[in-house]
Design a protein around this motif. Structure first.
Motif, PDB file in Angstrom:
ATOM      1  N   GLU A 128       1.508  48.297  12.228  1.00 52.31           N
ATOM      2  CA  GLU A 128       1.268  47.574  10.975  1.00 52.31           C
ATOM      3  C   GLU A 128       2.429  47.767  10.001  1.00 52.31           C
ATOM      4  O   GLU A 128       2.889  46.815   9.373  1.00 52.31           O
ATOM      5  N   LEU A 129       2.916  48.990   9.889  1.00 48.74           N
ATOM      6  CA  LEU A 129       4.038  49.271   8.992  1.00 48.74           C
ATOM      7  C   LEU A 129       5.311  48.562   9.444  1.00 48.74           C
ATOM      8  O   LEU A 129       6.058  48.015   8.627  1.00 48.74           O
ATOM      9  N   PRO A 159       6.805  55.107   7.213  1.00 48.05           N
ATOM     10  CA  PRO A 159       6.359  55.421   8.576  1.00 48.05           C
ATOM     11  C   PRO A 159       6.570  56.889   8.972  1.00 48.05           C
ATOM     12  O   PRO A 159       5.990  57.346   9.953  1.00 48.05           O
ATOM     13  N   VAL A 207       3.431  59.008   9.567  1.00 44.94           N
ATOM     14  CA  VAL A 207       2.691  58.576  10.765  1.00 44.94           C
ATOM     15  C   VAL A 207       3.359  59.154  12.009  1.00 44.94           C
ATOM     16  O   VAL A 207       2.678  59.671  12.900  1.00 44.94           O
ATOM     17  N   TYR A 254       2.917  54.986   0.672  1.00 47.46           N
ATOM     18  CA  TYR A 254       1.900  54.443   1.569  1.00 47.46           C
ATOM     19  C   TYR A 254       2.517  53.738   2.771  1.00 47.46           C
ATOM     20  O   TYR A 254       1.994  53.812   3.880  1.00 47.46           O
ATOM     21  N   TYR A 255       3.617  53.041   2.547  1.00 47.00           N
ATOM     22  CA  TYR A 255       4.235  52.263   3.612  1.00 47.00           C
ATOM     23  C   TYR A 255       5.360  53.001   4.336  1.00 47.00           C
ATOM     24  O   TYR A 255       6.067  52.410   5.131  1.00 47.00           O
ATOM     25  N   ASP A 304      -1.513  52.033  15.871  1.00 49.28           N
ATOM     26  CA  ASP A 304      -1.864  50.789  15.173  1.00 49.28           C
ATOM     27  C   ASP A 304      -1.286  50.801  13.758  1.00 49.28           C
ATOM     28  O   ASP A 304      -0.758  49.789  13.283  1.00 49.28           O
ATOM     29  N   ARG A 305      -1.397  51.921  13.094  1.00 48.57           N
ATOM     30  CA  ARG A 305      -0.855  52.047  11.729  1.00 48.57           C
ATOM     31  C   ARG A 305       0.659  51.886  11.746  1.00 48.57           C
ATOM     32  O   ARG A 305       1.231  51.192  10.897  1.00 48.57           O
ATOM     33  N   GLU A 364      -5.155  55.010  16.761  1.00 46.07           N
ATOM     34  CA  GLU A 364      -5.195  54.752  15.320  1.00 46.07           C
ATOM     35  C   GLU A 364      -3.796  54.861  14.702  1.00 46.07           C
ATOM     36  O   GLU A 364      -3.397  54.005  13.916  1.00 46.07           O
ATOM     37  N   LEU A 365      -3.093  55.919  15.066  1.00 47.58           N
ATOM     38  CA  LEU A 365      -1.762  56.144  14.496  1.00 47.58           C
ATOM     39  C   LEU A 365      -0.766  55.083  14.972  1.00 47.58           C
ATOM     40  O   LEU A 365       0.058  54.606  14.182  1.00 47.58           O
TER      41      LEU A 365
END
Length: 84
Positions: free
Chosen positions: A73-74, A36, A39, A33-34, A69-70, A66-67
């Motif tokens: 965040e990572l 990168p 992404v 999940y984390y 931002d993700r 969106e990508l």
């Protein structure tokens, strides 16, 4: 672990094994999940879709935001984990 302790706690072995397996699954899910890399791959694929004309500029901009931002965040999470 002594013999007596081993015998007395033997009935709990399946519970300990299940907890260990659950912990391993959780760690693997968090790593995935984390990560990168997917992404970044999605950003590259998105750009290819725009260049090929399969999506318009507005759709590209929305998905790119969106990508990004993700990804931010990572990176922020990774920085927090490395800080003492």
């Amino acid at each position: 672990m002594g013999l007596l302790t081993g015998l007395l706690t033997f009935p709990l072995a399946p519970v300990r094994a299940t907890a260990w397996v659950a912990g391993q699954v959780l760690e693997a899910a968090e790593r995935e999940y984390y990560d990168p890399a997917p992404v970044r791959r999605a950003l590259a694929e998105l750009e290819q879709e725009l260049l090929a004309g399969r999506i318009d500029e507005d759709a590209y901009d929305r998905r790119e935001n969106e990508l990004l931002d993700r990804l931010e965040e990572l990176e922020r999470r990774d920085t927090q984990r490395r800080a003492p």
